[in-house]
Design an enzyme around this catalytic site. Structure first.
Site, mmCIF file in Angstrom:
data_model
loop_
_atom_site.group_PDB
_atom_site.id
_atom_site.type_symbol
_atom_site.label_atom_id
_atom_site.label_comp_id
_atom_site.label_asym_id
_atom_site.label_seq_id
_atom_site.Cartn_x
_atom_site.Cartn_y
_atom_site.Cartn_z
ATOM 1 C CB CYS A 247 -0.990 0.163 1.174
ATOM 2 S SG CYS A 247 -2.010 1.658 1.630
ATOM 3 C CB CYS B 116 0.215 1.786 4.192
ATOM 4 S SG CYS B 116 -1.561 1.257 3.852
#
Length: 75
Positions: A30, A33
């Site tokens: 991600c 993230c």
């Protein structure tokens, strides 16, 4: 500092009775993230004892993500 979840009940539920707990649901792949993670980890380090950060890798802990209805990350 290690923010990874070991036992969700202990690390999050029980700890939240004493201080606020922020749970970061994330995954290695991600991109957002990877940007958000270091920011909240830095804030958690500066505020240690006032609130806790627990990170839950949704690839490793799929059952926890499912239980809490996590459909997108970061969350």
């Amino acid at each position: 500092m290690n923010y990874e979840v070991a036992d969700f009940n202990t690390d999050v539920i029980e700890k939240s009775h004493d201080i606020p707990v922020l749970v970061d649901f994330w995954a290695e792949w991600c991109g957002p993230c990877k940007v958000l993670g270091p920011v909240i980890e830095g804030l958690a380090g500066k505020n240690e004892g006032r609130w806790a950060l627990i990170k839950v890798n949704t690839e490793v802990h799929q059952e926890i993500a499912r239980e809490y209805g996590i459909e997108g990350i970061p969350n």
